[in-house]
Design a protein around this motif. Structure first.
Motif, PDB file in Angstrom:
ATOM      1  N   VAL A 104       0.841  -1.192   0.000  1.00 23.20           N
ATOM      2  CA  VAL A 104       0.000   0.000   0.000  1.00 23.20           C
ATOM      3  C   VAL A 104       0.880   1.247   0.000  1.00 23.20           C
ATOM      4  O   VAL A 104       1.754   1.410   0.851  1.00 23.20           O
ATOM      5  CB  VAL A 104      -0.928   0.009   1.219  1.00 23.20           C
ATOM      6  N   ALA A 105       0.645   2.124  -0.968  1.00 19.18           N
ATOM      7  CA  ALA A 105       1.397   3.381  -1.040  1.00 19.18           C
ATOM      8  C   ALA A 105       0.693   4.502  -0.299  1.00 19.18           C
ATOM      9  O   ALA A 105       1.337   5.364   0.306  1.00 19.18           O
ATOM     10  CB  ALA A 105       1.609   3.785  -2.502  1.00 19.18           C
ATOM     11  N   TYR A 106      -0.656   4.485  -0.354  1.00 21.52           N
ATOM     12  CA  TYR A 106      -1.397   5.552   0.308  1.00 21.52           C
ATOM     13  C   TYR A 106      -2.789   5.087   0.712  1.00 21.52           C
ATOM     14  O   TYR A 106      -3.521   4.511  -0.091  1.00 21.52           O
ATOM     15  CB  TYR A 106      -1.543   6.770  -0.605  1.00 21.52           C
ATOM     16  N   VAL A 107      -3.131   5.329   1.975  1.00 21.57           N
ATOM     17  CA  VAL A 107      -4.504   5.232   2.466  1.00 21.57           C
ATOM     18  C   VAL A 107      -4.750   6.481   3.305  1.00 21.57           C
ATOM     19  O   VAL A 107      -3.848   7.001   3.965  1.00 21.57           O
ATOM     20  CB  VAL A 107      -4.747   3.970   3.320  1.00 21.57           C
ATOM     21  N   PRO A 108      -5.972   6.995   3.288  1.00 24.63           N
ATOM     22  CA  PRO A 108      -6.256   8.247   4.001  1.00 24.63           C
ATOM     23  C   PRO A 108      -6.312   8.052   5.516  1.00 24.63           C
ATOM     24  O   PRO A 108      -6.486   6.937   6.012  1.00 24.63           O
ATOM     25  CB  PRO A 108      -7.624   8.646   3.451  1.00 24.63           C
ATOM     26  N   THR A 109      -6.183   9.166   6.212  1.00 28.26           N
ATOM     27  CA  THR A 109      -6.235   9.156   7.669  1.00 28.26           C
ATOM     28  C   THR A 109      -7.647   8.920   8.178  1.00 28.26           C
ATOM     29  O   THR A 109      -8.607   9.491   7.659  1.00 28.26           O
ATOM     30  CB  THR A 109      -5.740  10.506   8.224  1.00 28.26           C
ATOM     31  N   LEU A 110      -7.767   8.094   9.189  1.00 28.02           N
ATOM     32  CA  LEU A 110      -9.025   7.906   9.892  1.00 28.02           C
ATOM     33  C   LEU A 110      -8.715   7.367  11.284  1.00 28.02           C
ATOM     34  O   LEU A 110      -8.259   6.244  11.428  1.00 28.02           O
ATOM     35  CB  LEU A 110      -9.946   6.936   9.146  1.00 28.02           C
ATOM     36  N   TYR A 111      -8.910   8.219  12.302  1.00 32.78           N
ATOM     37  CA  TYR A 111      -8.676   7.739  13.665  1.00 32.78           C
ATOM     38  C   TYR A 111      -9.571   8.517  14.635  1.00 32.78           C
ATOM     39  O   TYR A 111     -10.033   9.620  14.337  1.00 32.78           O
ATOM     40  CB  TYR A 111      -7.212   7.863  14.063  1.00 32.78           C
ATOM     41  N   CYS A 112      -9.810   7.921  15.782  1.00 31.52           N
ATOM     42  CA  CYS A 112     -10.673   8.518  16.794  1.00 31.52           C
ATOM     43  C   CYS A 112      -9.871   8.798  18.049  1.00 31.52           C
ATOM     44  O   CYS A 112      -9.151   7.923  18.552  1.00 31.52           O
ATOM     45  CB  CYS A 112     -11.840   7.586  17.114  1.00 31.52           C
ATOM     46  N   ASP A 113      -9.947  10.035  18.530  1.00 31.53           N
ATOM     47  CA  ASP A 113      -9.309  10.414  19.786  1.00 31.53           C
ATOM     48  C   ASP A 113     -10.149   9.844  20.926  1.00 31.53           C
ATOM     49  O   ASP A 113     -11.296  10.250  21.131  1.00 31.53           O
ATOM     50  CB  ASP A 113      -9.228  11.937  19.888  1.00 31.53           C
ATOM     51  N   GLN A 114      -9.579   8.894  21.653  1.00 34.35           N
ATOM     52  CA  GLN A 114     -10.339   8.202  22.687  1.00 34.35           C
ATOM     53  C   GLN A 114     -10.743   9.126  23.829  1.00 34.35           C
ATOM     54  O   GLN A 114     -11.768   8.908  24.488  1.00 34.35           O
ATOM     55  CB  GLN A 114      -9.519   7.023  23.228  1.00 34.35           C
ATOM     56  N   GLU A 115      -9.966  10.163  24.083  1.00 31.10           N
ATOM     57  CA  GLU A 115     -10.287  11.080  25.180  1.00 31.10           C
ATOM     58  C   GLU A 115     -11.441  12.007  24.823  1.00 31.10           C
ATOM     59  O   GLU A 115     -12.328  12.261  25.641  1.00 31.10           O
ATOM     60  CB  GLU A 115      -9.054  11.900  25.572  1.00 31.10           C
ATOM     61  N   THR A 116     -11.439  12.540  23.622  1.00 28.84           N
ATOM     62  CA  THR A 116     -12.463  13.519  23.234  1.00 28.84           C
ATOM     63  C   THR A 116     -13.614  12.903  22.458  1.00 28.84           C
ATOM     64  O   THR A 116     -14.670  13.522  22.317  1.00 28.84           O
ATOM     65  CB  THR A 116     -11.835  14.629  22.372  1.00 28.84           C
TER      66      THR A 116
END
Length: 598
Positions: A104-116
């Protein structure tokens, strides 16, 4: 060990043995060679290639790596379903034929801030199509231009750029990458994730809990007074197929792209715009996009021109621009018709500057760069391409339908050589030697077609023909008038190619005419004036070479263009090649002769 490999490994020993036993013998020695006619074994991939359509994918972007740890490799990026159409993989090759997946050369960002509980995401959610990568030698970075659908907005396509220091990535979306640079805080703040409650609502996410990294290109920033501005849609343009270009004359950077089908528009057309040195959109004094210009219009030679019979359907897409320094012209190449259509193909427009005005060329003028005919059963849908240039060589990398008869949705990667030809108006035009179905000389690497370096002569030349057509590198696939073939009268002919000095060669390809009535059924023999490692002059000769009608003539009675007499042998030193042909009943023709050598 495969049959062909074993044969070739034994050939040098055979040549050496003949040299020791033929002292003073005036008769030529029999050459040990492999004839690709009726080949049932895997071909030697160091000598020939064939577009076998084994790498599935579409819209390929190919580049050559000239520096760093990956130097010497070709890298390729394309539209693929392998990772769920949610990013891009990359492949590498030494010969454009055998590809190794680099992951994989590129996949977009996707993450969840567990605190907020806040989700941070790229704008890009799906429909990752047509990536195109360019290397900037000044920044030492690779820039991937791509389009994707905006999160929770269906088919709302936007253009963006991802950046990496390595060809295999990982690429990082521009909005994220800028945060890691020494850019000003003001610029970094401009590219921080922004709260998007509308996208959150569509995705059933709590308001305030979704932040988006914006795309680099947003055509709402066009000047509202620009006639291309979509006032009824807040400036939004549905856009795909971004293609970067650097003007080699001025160094100015540009991006070409496609306003795609959809909404009130029933056609897709190509646009161009200026970029800054850092590949961001160039802005005017009011902060609007400085230049956005329409470059093509469907079934018209020029934008705003009269309708013309160009048979383009409603599609102009997949742009790629090249410059010819010999005449100072800019060549905008693009694909027409729907991608599922057998007649999906590469066309051409020409201008004196990167943003035109461009004028399309007709078929007779060489405006059809690469295409399959509607009745062909061996090639279909050959389009959406890129050119990769290495030294004086140019290759066209494109996709074709895996179902060569009917076309369709599934596509795979192919490539062929591209050369410059002169059309009937004296204009240089890019001509692809393809789409090929035949065994072709593998000129990617240390072995090349050295036939153009030879002096060519022939007996029995037909009136009006010229031996220069025998080694001009150009093969006609559709009977183009500006690509004449070499013609001979009925009877016999002897063709010679002579080099100024001995050259090391290992393959010979004699291309038959693309006109059935002018084809040659057999080559009587080929003689090589050679010398061994001790400098002793010798002659070697082949047996009769018969044309592979089973491969190059269909059951429907159609001749497959690009067919050839192809032989391979152990590398040997050769100064002169003599090709003998006999038994011609009428005027016959050859398209070209290629010698694989050093």
């Amino acid at each position: 060990m495969k049959k062909i490999t074993a044969l070739l490994l034994s050939a040098p020993m055979l040549l050496g043995a003949c040299a020791l036993t033929a002292c003073g013998d005036e008769e030529p020695l029999s050459l040990k060679y492999y004839d690709y006619k009726g080949s049932t074994v895997e071909y030697n991939r160091e000598t020939v290639y064939q577009n076998d359509l084994k790498v599935l994918g579409a819209d390929p972007s190919a580049i050559y790596i000239s520096e760093g740890e990956q130097a010497g490799y070709y890298y390729m990026y394309f539209t693929s379903d392998d990772i769920g159409a949610s990013g891009y993989q990359c492949y590498r090759s030494k010969n454009l034929n055998d590809w190794e997946c680099m992951g994989v050369a590129y996949v977009p960002t996707l993450y969840c801030d567990q605190e907020t509980g806040i989700t941070y995401s790229s704008f890009a959610s799906s429909n990752f199509w047509a990536p195109e990568v360019i290397y900037d030698s000044e920044t030492k970075l690779y820039y991937m231009f791509y389009n994707a659908s905006y999160l929770y907005r269906g088919l709302d396509f936007y253009l963006d750029v991802a950046i990496s220091s390595r060809p295999n990535g990982p690429f990082v979306q521009y909005a994220e990458w800028i945060q890691t640079t020494d850019a000003s805080q003001e610029e970094k703040d401009a590219w921080k994730p922004v709260r998007d409650d509308e996208a959150a609502r569509r995705g059933n996410i709590e308001a305030g809990k979704l932040y988006i990294n914006k795309p680099l290109f947003d055509f709402a920033k066009m000047n509202p007074e620009d006639p291309l501005y979509e006032a009824d849609n807040n400036g939004y343009l549905k856009v795909i197929d971004a293609s970067p270009f650097v003007d080699p004359v001025t160094g100015q950077k540009y991006m070409y792209f496609v306003r795609d089908l959809g909404g009130k528009y029933q056609k897709s057309v190509i646009y161009g715009m200026e970029l800054n040195d850092d590949w961001t959109p160039a802005l005017d004094e009011n902060g609007y996009y400085k230049t956005v210009k329409q470059l093509t219009d469907n079934n018209r030679l020029t934008v705003g021109g009269a309708p013309a019979e160009l048979n383009e359907g409603d599609v102009n897409e997949g742009p790629f621009t090249i410059y010819n320094k010999e005449n100072g012209k800019y060549y905008l190449t693009f694909s027409v018709n729907g991608y599922k259509d057998k007649m999906y193909q590469v066309r051409l427009a020409v201008a004196d500057s990167p943003l035109g005005d461009f004028k399309k060329l007709t078929r007779e003028e060489g405006g059809y760069v690469l295409y399959a005919e509607g009745g062909w059963t061996w090639a279909s849908g050959t389009g959406h391409h890129s050119f990769v240039t290495v030294g004086d060589q140019i290759f066209i990398v494109y996709h074709a339908h895996t179902n060569r008869v009917t076309g369709g949705n599934q596509r795979a990667i192919a490539f062929d050589e591209m050369h410059w030809a002169t059309n009937g108006n004296g204009l240089l035009v890019p001509h692809a030697n393809g789409p090929t179905f035949s065994y072709m000389p593998n000129t990617v690497g240390e072995w090349n077609n050295i036939a153009p370096e030879a002096t060519v002569s022939s007996t029995n030349v037909a009136e009006g023909s010229d031996v220069k057509y025998l080694n001009d590198k150009l093969i006609a696939f559709h009977g183009e008038r500006y690509l004449p073939e070499f013609q001979m009268n009925a009877g016999s002919a002897e063709i010679t190619l002579e080099f100024d000095e001995y050259r090391e060669i290992k393959g010979l390809f004699i291309f038959n005419s693309c006109v059935y009535e002018k084809t040659i059924g057999a080559i009587s023999s080929v003689k090589f004036d050679s010398k061994n490692e001790k400098g002793r002059e010798l002659q070697y000769v082949t047996g009769k070479l018969e044309y592979d009608w089973d491969k190059y003539y269909t059951s429907e009675g159609k001749l497959i263009p690009g067919g050839n007499f192809a032989i391979e042998f152990a590398p040997m030193q050769v100064k002169k090649i003599t090709i003998s042909i006999s038994g011609m009943q009428d005027i016959c023709a050859l398209a070209d002769i290629m010698v694989l050598g050093k």
